[in-house]
Design a protein around this motif. Structure first.
Motif, PDB file in Angstrom:
ATOM      1  N   ARG A   5     -74.114 151.783  88.857  1.00 34.89           N
ATOM      2  CA  ARG A   5     -74.064 150.646  89.897  1.00 34.89           C
ATOM      3  C   ARG A   5     -72.913 149.709  88.367  1.00 34.89           C
ATOM      4  N   GLU A   6     -71.814 149.756  88.544  1.00 35.99           N
ATOM      5  CA  GLU A   6     -70.601 149.461  87.215  1.00 35.99           C
ATOM      6  C   GLU A   6     -71.093 147.600  86.917  1.00 35.99           C
ATOM      7  N   LEU A   7     -71.501 147.636  86.049  1.00 37.21           N
ATOM      8  CA  LEU A   7     -71.303 145.863  85.778  1.00 37.21           C
ATOM      9  C   LEU A   7     -70.272 145.275  85.691  1.00 37.21           C
ATOM     10  N   HIS A   8     -69.834 144.211  86.088  1.00 35.33           N
ATOM     11  CA  HIS A   8     -68.722 143.355  85.823  1.00 35.33           C
ATOM     12  C   HIS A   8     -68.951 142.191  84.987  1.00 35.33           C
ATOM     13  N   TRP A   9     -68.405 142.034  84.123  1.00 31.86           N
ATOM     14  CA  TRP A   9     -68.668 140.809  83.404  1.00 31.86           C
ATOM     15  C   TRP A   9     -67.522 140.014  83.383  1.00 31.86           C
ATOM     16  N   CYS A  10     -67.398 138.720  82.878  1.00 33.75           N
ATOM     17  CA  CYS A  10     -66.434 138.149  82.940  1.00 33.75           C
ATOM     18  C   CYS A  10     -66.257 137.325  81.172  1.00 33.75           C
ATOM     19  N   ASP A  11     -65.586 137.167  80.472  1.00 36.10           N
ATOM     20  CA  ASP A  11     -65.513 136.342  78.475  1.00 36.10           C
ATOM     21  C   ASP A  11     -65.214 135.474  78.802  1.00 36.10           C
ATOM     22  N   HIS A  12     -65.129 134.322  80.008  1.00 42.21           N
ATOM     23  CA  HIS A  12     -64.702 133.857  80.355  1.00 42.21           C
ATOM     24  C   HIS A  12     -65.682 133.197  81.698  1.00 42.21           C
ATOM     25  N   TRP A  13     -67.198 133.450  81.774  1.00 47.10           N
ATOM     26  CA  TRP A  13     -67.721 133.105  82.542  1.00 47.10           C
ATOM     27  C   TRP A  13     -67.536 131.304  82.762  1.00 47.10           C
ATOM     28  N   TRP A  14     -67.202 130.861  81.893  1.00 45.72           N
ATOM     29  CA  TRP A  14     -67.141 129.135  81.810  1.00 45.72           C
ATOM     30  C   TRP A  14     -66.871 128.361  82.957  1.00 45.72           C
ATOM     31  N   ALA A  15     -64.999 129.445  83.448  1.00 45.86           N
ATOM     32  CA  ALA A  15     -64.017 128.958  83.947  1.00 45.86           C
ATOM     33  C   ALA A  15     -64.461 129.233  85.319  1.00 45.86           C
ATOM     34  N   HIS A  16     -65.366 130.077  85.913  1.00 42.84           N
ATOM     35  CA  HIS A  16     -66.377 130.171  87.131  1.00 42.84           C
ATOM     36  C   HIS A  16     -67.319 129.577  87.903  1.00 42.84           C
ATOM     37  N   PRO A  17     -66.527 128.404  87.976  1.00 35.51           N
ATOM     38  CA  PRO A  17     -67.507 127.063  89.175  1.00 35.51           C
ATOM     39  C   PRO A  17     -68.838 127.936  89.360  1.00 35.51           C
ATOM     40  N   GLU A  18     -68.795 128.570  90.511  1.00 37.73           N
ATOM     41  CA  GLU A  18     -69.972 129.461  90.649  1.00 37.73           C
ATOM     42  C   GLU A  18     -70.698 130.066  89.525  1.00 37.73           C
ATOM     43  N   ALA A  19     -70.196 130.449  88.163  1.00 35.90           N
ATOM     44  CA  ALA A  19     -71.362 130.603  87.084  1.00 35.90           C
ATOM     45  C   ALA A  19     -71.861 130.172  86.793  1.00 35.90           C
ATOM     46  N   VAL A  20     -71.074 128.740  86.321  1.00 33.46           N
ATOM     47  CA  VAL A  20     -71.399 127.624  85.894  1.00 33.46           C
ATOM     48  C   VAL A  20     -72.432 126.729  85.793  1.00 33.46           C
ATOM     49  N   VAL A  21     -72.739 126.920  87.954  1.00 31.86           N
ATOM     50  CA  VAL A  21     -73.794 126.340  88.199  1.00 31.86           C
ATOM     51  C   VAL A  21     -75.442 127.074  88.143  1.00 31.86           C
ATOM     52  N   ARG A  22     -74.689 128.714  89.047  1.00 30.12           N
ATOM     53  CA  ARG A  22     -75.811 129.716  88.222  1.00 30.12           C
ATOM     54  C   ARG A  22     -76.641 129.490  87.582  1.00 30.12           C
ATOM     55  N   LEU A  23     -75.860 129.805  86.309  1.00 30.50           N
ATOM     56  CA  LEU A  23     -76.760 129.839  85.340  1.00 30.50           C
ATOM     57  C   LEU A  23     -76.966 127.973  84.481  1.00 30.50           C
ATOM     58  N   THR A  24     -76.557 127.266  84.411  1.00 28.56           N
ATOM     59  CA  THR A  24     -76.818 126.480  84.675  1.00 28.56           C
ATOM     60  C   THR A  24     -78.168 126.087  84.929  1.00 28.56           C
ATOM     61  N   ALA A  25     -78.207 126.493  86.828  1.00 30.81           N
ATOM     62  CA  ALA A  25     -79.102 126.467  87.125  1.00 30.81           C
ATOM     63  C   ALA A  25     -80.124 127.667  86.609  1.00 30.81           C
ATOM     64  N   LEU A  26     -79.998 128.701  86.429  1.00 33.15           N
ATOM     65  CA  LEU A  26     -81.390 129.251  85.246  1.00 33.15           C
ATOM     66  C   LEU A  26     -82.141 128.408  84.558  1.00 33.15           C
ATOM     67  N   TRP A  27     -81.182 128.317  83.854  1.00 32.25           N
ATOM     68  CA  TRP A  27     -81.279 127.416  82.092  1.00 32.25           C
ATOM     69  C   TRP A  27     -82.334 126.443  82.799  1.00 32.25           C
ATOM     70  N   LEU A  28     -82.161 125.272  83.195  1.00 28.61           N
ATOM     71  CA  LEU A  28     -82.877 124.205  83.583  1.00 28.61           C
ATOM     72  C   LEU A  28     -84.345 124.945  83.839  1.00 28.61           C
TER      73      LEU A  28
END
Length: 97
Positions: A5-28
């Motif tokens: 499986r190819e992994l897709h990552w973005c070094d500007h992850w913080w510019a993706h609202p969905e990523a911010v919501v998901r990673l914030t929820a994961l951190w909490l």
């Protein structure tokens, strides 16, 4: 990550609202899970699911690469009826139902 499986990552992850919501929820959830004797196992399942959602070929980062940021287009929307956001209203007016 699944084999092949190819992994897709973005070094500007913080510019993706969905990523911010998901990673914030994961951190909490990590903050709560780390204090529970069996919390980390459940957290790992959540983390795996979150990362899969972000990094799969159809996920949030699908158009990005390690040094390439391309935000996904927003879904089309129209103006919702005003009654949906009235603080006292819980249903459509009789004439709208």
């Amino acid at each position: 990550m699944a084999a092949g499986r190819e992994l897709h990552w973005c070094d500007h992850w913080w510019a993706h609202p969905e990523a911010v919501v998901r990673l914030t929820a994961l951190w909490l959830s990590w903050q709560a899970a780390r204090l529970q004797p069996d919390g980390i196992l459940g957290w790992l399942r959540d983390a795996d699911n979150t990362m899969d959602r972000l990094t799969v070929s159809t996920g949030t980062f699908s158009q990005c690469g390690p040094s390439r940021h391309k935000p996904q287009p927003a879904l089309p929307t129209s103006q919702p009826p005003a009654y949906l956001f009235s603080p006292l209203s819980t249903a459509a007016p009789a004439s709208q139902a």
